[in-house]
Each structure stands twice: as C-alpha cells, then as structure tokens.
Design a protein around this motif. Structure first.
Motif, PDB file in Angstrom:
ATOM      1  N   ILE A 360      19.235  57.143 -12.051  1.00 24.03           N
ATOM      2  CA  ILE A 360      20.361  56.733 -12.860  1.00 24.03           C
ATOM      3  C   ILE A 360      20.062  56.939 -14.336  1.00 24.03           C
ATOM      4  O   ILE A 360      19.023  56.538 -14.845  1.00 24.03           O
ATOM      5  N   PHE A 361      21.015  57.565 -15.034  1.00 25.77           N
ATOM      6  CA  PHE A 361      20.958  57.695 -16.482  1.00 25.77           C
ATOM      7  C   PHE A 361      22.319  57.290 -17.021  1.00 25.77           C
ATOM      8  O   PHE A 361      23.326  57.897 -16.667  1.00 25.77           O
ATOM      9  N   ILE A 362      22.403  56.285 -17.877  1.00 25.22           N
ATOM     10  CA  ILE A 362      23.671  55.862 -18.440  1.00 25.22           C
ATOM     11  C   ILE A 362      23.989  56.759 -19.618  1.00 25.22           C
ATOM     12  O   ILE A 362      23.227  56.823 -20.583  1.00 25.22           O
ATOM     13  N   PRO A 363      25.099  57.520 -19.599  1.00 27.71           N
ATOM     14  CA  PRO A 363      25.443  58.407 -20.706  1.00 27.71           C
ATOM     15  C   PRO A 363      25.630  57.623 -21.992  1.00 27.71           C
ATOM     16  O   PRO A 363      26.153  56.525 -22.003  1.00 27.71           O
ATOM     17  N   LYS A 428      35.081  58.641 -12.265  1.00 25.96           N
ATOM     18  CA  LYS A 428      33.840  57.867 -12.165  1.00 25.96           C
ATOM     19  C   LYS A 428      32.748  58.790 -11.639  1.00 25.96           C
ATOM     20  O   LYS A 428      32.998  59.628 -10.786  1.00 25.96           O
ATOM     21  N   SER A 429      31.558  58.611 -12.172  1.00 23.38           N
ATOM     22  CA  SER A 429      30.402  59.382 -11.711  1.00 23.38           C
ATOM     23  C   SER A 429      29.296  58.416 -11.322  1.00 23.38           C
ATOM     24  O   SER A 429      29.093  57.388 -11.985  1.00 23.38           O
ATOM     25  N   TYR A 430      28.584  58.755 -10.268  1.00 25.08           N
ATOM     26  CA  TYR A 430      27.522  57.897  -9.763  1.00 25.08           C
ATOM     27  C   TYR A 430      26.284  58.731  -9.458  1.00 25.08           C
ATOM     28  O   TYR A 430      26.387  59.897  -9.067  1.00 25.08           O
ATOM     29  N   ALA A 431      25.131  58.093  -9.622  1.00 22.20           N
ATOM     30  CA  ALA A 431      23.870  58.713  -9.223  1.00 22.20           C
ATOM     31  C   ALA A 431      22.983  57.643  -8.601  1.00 22.20           C
ATOM     32  O   ALA A 431      23.120  56.452  -8.888  1.00 22.20           O
ATOM     33  N   ARG A 432      22.100  58.075  -7.758  1.00 19.98           N
ATOM     34  CA  ARG A 432      21.258  57.148  -6.999  1.00 19.98           C
ATOM     35  C   ARG A 432      20.013  56.785  -7.802  1.00 19.98           C
ATOM     36  O   ARG A 432      19.381  57.661  -8.402  1.00 19.98           O
ATOM     37  N   ASP A 433      19.659  55.507  -7.814  1.00 18.25           N
ATOM     38  CA  ASP A 433      18.440  55.111  -8.506  1.00 18.25           C
ATOM     39  C   ASP A 433      17.245  55.237  -7.568  1.00 18.25           C
ATOM     40  O   ASP A 433      17.369  55.687  -6.425  1.00 18.25           O
ATOM     41  N   PHE A 438      23.470  53.325  -5.703  1.00 16.20           N
ATOM     42  CA  PHE A 438      24.302  54.121  -6.596  1.00 16.20           C
ATOM     43  C   PHE A 438      24.720  53.279  -7.801  1.00 16.20           C
ATOM     44  O   PHE A 438      25.161  52.133  -7.649  1.00 16.20           O
ATOM     45  N   GLU A 439      24.595  53.867  -8.982  1.00 17.00           N
ATOM     46  CA  GLU A 439      25.046  53.228 -10.212  1.00 17.00           C
ATOM     47  C   GLU A 439      25.837  54.235 -11.029  1.00 17.00           C
ATOM     48  O   GLU A 439      25.611  55.439 -10.955  1.00 17.00           O
ATOM     49  N   SER A 440      26.733  53.728 -11.846  1.00 19.98           N
ATOM     50  CA  SER A 440      27.637  54.591 -12.607  1.00 19.98           C
ATOM     51  C   SER A 440      26.897  55.335 -13.707  1.00 19.98           C
ATOM     52  O   SER A 440      25.996  54.799 -14.355  1.00 19.98           O
TER      53      SER A 440
END
Length: 696
Positions: A360-363, A428-433, A438-440
């Motif tokens: 996860i990377f928060i833009p 919405k975009s999500y990625a796995r930590d 999954f986090e936004s």
C-alpha cells in the motif's frame, strides 16, 4: 598455478574475520587477496578502493556500505557451476570487499600470454564452460559488464568466470555515463552510452574467445581511440577461426545488440543444436503435450532470433523480417512473468503482472525538487515450476466495495495485488498490503506494482487533473515511501497501459493522440528508467494499430503491437528506437491489454483467424501455429496463468466466470466471478491486476 605474492607493507592482516595470507593481484577496482576462513579453507577477497561505492542519490554517505551489501547480495544467487561462487560481502575500515570461492589456476590472459592460443578441443571446452557461466549469471538477473580474459580462471575442473556483477554493485550507471569495462572487450552500446543489458556480455564473450584462439582481441590493442573506432564501425578480425565456432562468434560480435543470440541459444549450439534454437524443451511437443493435467516443469529456454530476412509460412499469411534484422532477441528467463492487465468486456481488466505482492502506498502531492531514486541490483527472475493442474480447492474472498469474488490458493503462482474502479462519478483504487489486506491508494489512479514488489507506478487516469503542461507518472519506493514524479510526453499527448519490465527497472507506456470524441490513436511509446527517474519518448509508425498498446516482447529489448491489415490482424515488432523489425501476419486477434506472450516467452496466444471459439497458440520464433484451444463463444482470452494454462473469461452468464483453462480447452479451476454490472461499467468498470503469489 596461481602466482601468490607476499603481502605488502600497509596491507591488512585480516578482512571481515578472514586472515590474509597473500596477494593474488591488483586492478583498477582494488586488490585481491588470498584469505583463509577460521576453519582453514582458502577464499579470494577483493577489497575495493575507497570512493568506488558512492552514496545513492539523495542519501547520506553512511548509507553507502549498507547499500553496497544489498547490491552484492544478489551475486550469491548465481549457480556455482563455472563461476567462482560469491560467499559474502561487507565493508572494513570504510572499504567494501567481496569474498568468493578461491580457484587455483591462471587466468585466460596469463595462460595465452605464457603458452599461446588455445586450439581445437581446448578452445571448444573453454567456449562451453564460459557460456555455461554466462547463462547462469543472466538467469540470476545479472549482467557481467566486464567479461574479459583476465576474468576467466582456468581451474583444474574447468574455466570459472569471476567478477560478475561488480559494476552494478559499484553503482556505475548502466546507461553509459561512467561505464565499467576493458575497452578491447567492451560492446558498442557500452561505448555509446546505451543501456547495458545481457547482449553486451555476448559481445565481450565473442571478443574473449577471439583472444583465446588468436592471442589478440578482434579489434586490436593499440591506441584507445583506434580500438573504440573499430568496435563501433569496423568488422572484427577473427584470424584463423573457422567452422561453426567462427560463425557463432561472429554473430555475438554484431554491432546491434538486438541481433546477437541469447546466452542459452549459444550454449545449445555449442553443444550441437542445429541453427538457432526456438526455445527447447518438450513443453508442447506434438502440439498438445502441455495440455494434459500432468504436472510438468517448464524448461523456459530463451527465444532465439530467426535468420535475418527470413520468410516463414504461417497459416493465413507469411511471417517476414526486414533484411539485416532479427526479432525477439531474448536472454534466459528475462521475459518470464512480464505481464499486464487486459480489459474484460467493456472495461474489465484481469492481468498477470510480473510483480511481488502489492503493497500500500497512499498517493500524495509531490512538492519541491524531484529526488532521484536509489539504483538497485536487478532482481533475479527464477523459472517457476509449471504445474499443469492448478491446485484445488481455493479460498473465496470478496474485493472491497465490489461484488467481485476471487478464489485463491496458497499454491497459485499468482494472486490479486491491486485493482481500480472507474465509475461515471467516482473512482477508487486499492492495493494489497504486506498482510494481504486491501487499502485505498486514491481515486482515478491506476497502481501497478513492480515485479519485485519494491516499487509502485501510479498513473493518473484523468489527464486534465494534472496541472503541468505534460503527462507524468509517479514512482513510489516501498521501503521509504518516497515518491518521484517522472515527466512523460507534453500535452495533448496522453500515456496509458503501463507494463513493468521483468527486472522492475523500466516502465513501458503507450502514447496516444486523443480526439475530441475521446478516440485514442497510438503514436509511439515511452520508456521510464526507474533508477534515474527519467523517460524517453519514442515515435513509431503504427499503421493499422489504432488504439492497441505496445507491450514488451520476449527479451524486453523490443516491443510488440497488434495491427490490422484490412480485416487480417497481425503483430508488428519494433526495436526500442521505434524501428519496425518484423511482422507476423494474419495470426488473428492478439490480446490487447495483457501480454500475449507466455511467461517463458516461447509462445504467444491469439484468437484464431478462422474459428469463432478457438484460440491459437503460436511459436514466437518461427510464427508457426503450435496448437488450438477451444474457448467459450462469448469469451475473452485474458492471458497466461503459466506456460501450460490460459486465463479465459466466459461472458455468457452473470456473474462472468474467469477460469484457468488448459491447452485442451478444459476449465481446470475458477479464478474469479465478476457481476455483469461491474463488467459493463454500470455503475463501475473494474480493472484488477494480478502478480506472483509471495506464499508460493
């Protein structure tokens, strides 16, 4: 015997717990000592000069030793046969060192100078042994960059290659500014400032073999300007070399790296294979062997380039290459796992991307000057074992804020790493930590994880939201959270469909002209260099390509794009300067957004030119059809699950079923179920991305 000199005044008595007993040699990078372990075993210890390992851009000097140790860790992954195995690395008194297996014997340089050139069987054994070493080095994801006679030791059990990957560990730019190498054995691209990839090692190997056979390198040893001029512009002097070895060495000494054979191709030919191998192995012998559900191991041999100017008969049309060029230049396993998403139906993409588990990377906004990312060693690309029968059953889970269900098994080679919604009013975009949750990652942003999982590319989807007069992509470093904004093309041009290279150091995007009615026409591509945070825009003639994207071709020294000639779809291959190299005509509709090429690069898949519910599997090298695969009538062939299975979406029902399908057309297991509303874009369009399963 290796000449061992006494230690000099000022030499250390020990390094990293190893007692030093003598001096083996000295060069531009530092000194090599003979050491002993606490148990009495002998090792070679290369102690590098101070200042050879500068801190990474944007970091402090104290970080350099740790970074050097990270960079050299990959060297230990090289298979030990025909190389001097790296034992460990570290720093002592501010000087980095590398400990490797001690090989007793002279260097090739010393042997030829003392006893004269090698002939007949001795020369052939040297060629086979050193090419075996290069194959292992390349398979680990490493480029030697300084292959030469003094880096070949003639041990009692055969030749051993040393000092591989040192240039990368020293943080010397792979783009030529500060190139490492010995001029008489350097490839033209090393002198020209072009990217240094595995083909450069093949050129250096050819020069070294000429030295072994004649006592002199093929471009002379006189003044440096004269040697460089000959390397760049003159034909090599091969002396009295003859037969197949002369022909093979001449191919390796081609000025253009794209036409040099891959290391494993050379090895196979040295061992007696006829012509240019097409990839080897019996994965699809008789056209259907891999379609069974019997577990198999992929041989994943590289794809050899066909003879220049050849014309190949393919069902429905010829396959041709331009004179003087070759296509699909590959290195072993480089292409394995290089994957990208495909739109399913009106807007769903299900992609196999060569990436580790998404993190996860928060833009966030990039402010201030753009720092440069820290260069790092290319990650190895090990060949995955191909399991013809994917494991069952699989655990069921729901994607956040969707009705899409995925089915995952710990033994799967891939798993979902990120996904994006594109709706009419929101995204919405999500990625796995790292825990698998999954986090936004922010709205209207397409996240794409690098193959080793350490980086993420974040591509803005709404170009009007970018205030700058140019398009850009953001690169995020996982370990630090730092972001780097990389400029792409000037507006109004727009860039979409990102593909990471298999080593995670380059990002390929397709450049589009966009009409007032939002119709896209591809006009070229952009290659982003992660290590320097820079990009190179390339214009390419794309007749008939329409909105089809560019994707990496096997070997990643060329790119491929679908085109349409009348009503006959084919594939066109370009080099990285935008020059068209080859067309494969009338093979049917290739995959648009997923990579059409199998993980090992040996095959590609299309929807057959004849037959509405049939997929065709083609040989990448020859363009010949290998087999056909029955698929549902309302279907999308998404891509490859592994070399023996496809991912196919059946759109005939709701929810649509995404299945793993073998090469006989049998649906082996369910991978996902997507409701019709999420496929058709009402209210959302869903773009999921898959990457290698970290638990497998």
């Amino acid at each position: 015997m290796t000449d061992i000199a006494s230690l000099r005044p000022g030499d250390p008595e020990s390094i990293g717990g190893y007692a030093l007993t003598g001096r083996i040699g000295e060069g531009g990078q530092g000194s090599v000592y003979l050491g002993t372990t606490p148990s009495g075993e002998r090792v070679a210890i290369k102690v590098l000069r101070r200042g050879l390992v500068p801190p990474a851009p944007g970091s402090v000097a104290s970080a350099a030793p740790e970074r050097f140790q990270r960079e050299t860790e990959i060297l230990r992954r090289v298979a030990p046969f025909c190389t001097a195995q790296v034992v460990e690395s570290g720093t002592a008194a501010g000087r980095p060192y590398i400990v490797s297996e001690y090989i007793e014997g002279p260097t090739l340089q010393q042997s030829v100078e003392r006893d004269g050139p090698l002939r007949d069987a001795r020369l052939r054994r040297l060629a086979v042994g050193t090419m075996t070493a290069l194959t292992a080095i390349h398979r680990a994801g490493i480029v030697h960059r300084d292959f030469k006679p003094s880096n070949v030791l003639l041990g009692r059990d055969g030749p051993r290659v040393i000092d591989f990957g040192i240039a990368r560990a020293l943080d010397v730019s792979a783009t030529g500014s500060g190139a490492i190498g010995t001029p008489p054995y350097m490839a033209p691209e090393q002198l020209d400032g072009a990217p240094v990839e595995p083909p450069a090692d093949l050129f250096s190997w050819g020069s070294t073999m000429v030295f072994a056979a004649t006592g002199r390198p093929p471009f002379g040893m006189d003044s440096l300007p004269a040697v460089i001029n000959r390397i760049l512009h003159r034909d090599p002097d091969l002396g009295d070399l003859e037969g197949d070895l002369r022909d093979l060495i001449a191919e390796c000494l081609a000025k253009n790296p794209a036409v040099r054979p891959a290391a494993r191709d050379v090895l196979l030919r040295l061992l007696g294979a006829q012509g240019r191998p097409s990839g080897g192995g019996d994965l699809l012998s008789a056209g259907t062997a891999a379609a069974s559900d019997t577990p198999q191991r992929a041989t994943a041999l590289p794809v050899g380039a066909p003879p220049p100017g050849g014309v190949y008969a393919a069902p429905g049309g010829p396959v041709s290459t331009d004179p003087g060029t070759a296509v699909f230049p590959t290195q072993p396993d480089v292409a394995a796992g290089s994957r990208r998403g495909l739109w399913i139906g009106a807007g769903v993409a299900l992609a196999l991307v060569s990436a580790a588990l998404a993190y996860i990377f928060i833009p966030r906004d990039v402010t201030g000057p753009v720092a440069r990312p820290t260069p790092s060693a290319p990650s190895a690309s090990p060949v995955r074992e191909v399991t013809a029968a994917p494991p069952t059953p699989a655990a069921e889970s729901r994607l956040p804020e969707t009705k899409t269900t995925v089915y995952e098994n710990p033994d799967d080679p891939v798993r979902l790493t990120s996904f994006m919604y594109l709706g009419s009013n929101e995204s919405k975009s999500y990625a796995r930590d790292t825990k698998g949750e999954f986090e936004s990652t922010g709205p209207y942003q397409e996240p794409l994880v690098s193959p080793d999982g350490t980086w993420m590319a974040i591509l803005p989807w709404l170009k009007d939201s970018i205030p700058q007069p140019y398009d850009q992509v953001r690169l995020v470093e996982r370990s630090t959270g730092r972001e780097f904004a990389v400029r792409l093309t000037d507006k109004p041009l727009q860039n979409f469909v990102p593909y990471w290279s298999s080593d995670g150091r380059r990002l390929l995007l397709t450049t589009y002209e966009v009409s007032p009615t939002n119709q896209r026409t591809s006009v070229g591509f952009v290659i982003v260099d992660r290590d320097t945070a820079t990009s190179k825009a390339v214009s390419a003639p794309t007749p008939g390509a329409q909105a089809n994207p560019f994707m990496w071709a096997p070997g990643e020294t060329s790119v491929a794009q679908r085109y349409l000639d009348g009503n006959k779809p084919g594939i066109r291959i370009y080099d990285l300067t935008g020059k068209a190299l080859r067309t494969i005509a009338n093979v049917g509709n290739p995959i648009d957004y997923e990579s059409m090429f199998s993980p090992a690069g040996k095959f590609f898949v299309t929807l057959c030119p004849s037959g509405y519910a049939i997929a065709c599997i083609w040989d990448t090298t020859t363009g010949r059809r290998v087999t056909t695969v029955p698929v549902p009538v309302k279907r999308r062939v998404v891509g490859w699950y592994n070399d023996a299975h496809l991912i196919v979406t059946d759109l005939s029902n709701s929810p649509a079923r995404v299945t793993i399908t073998n090469l006989k057309g049998k649906q082996v297991r369910l991978l996902a179920e997507i409701p019709k509303s999420e496929i058709d874009g009402n209210p959302y369009r869903l773009i999921p991305h898959y990457g290698p399963n970290p638990n497998n």
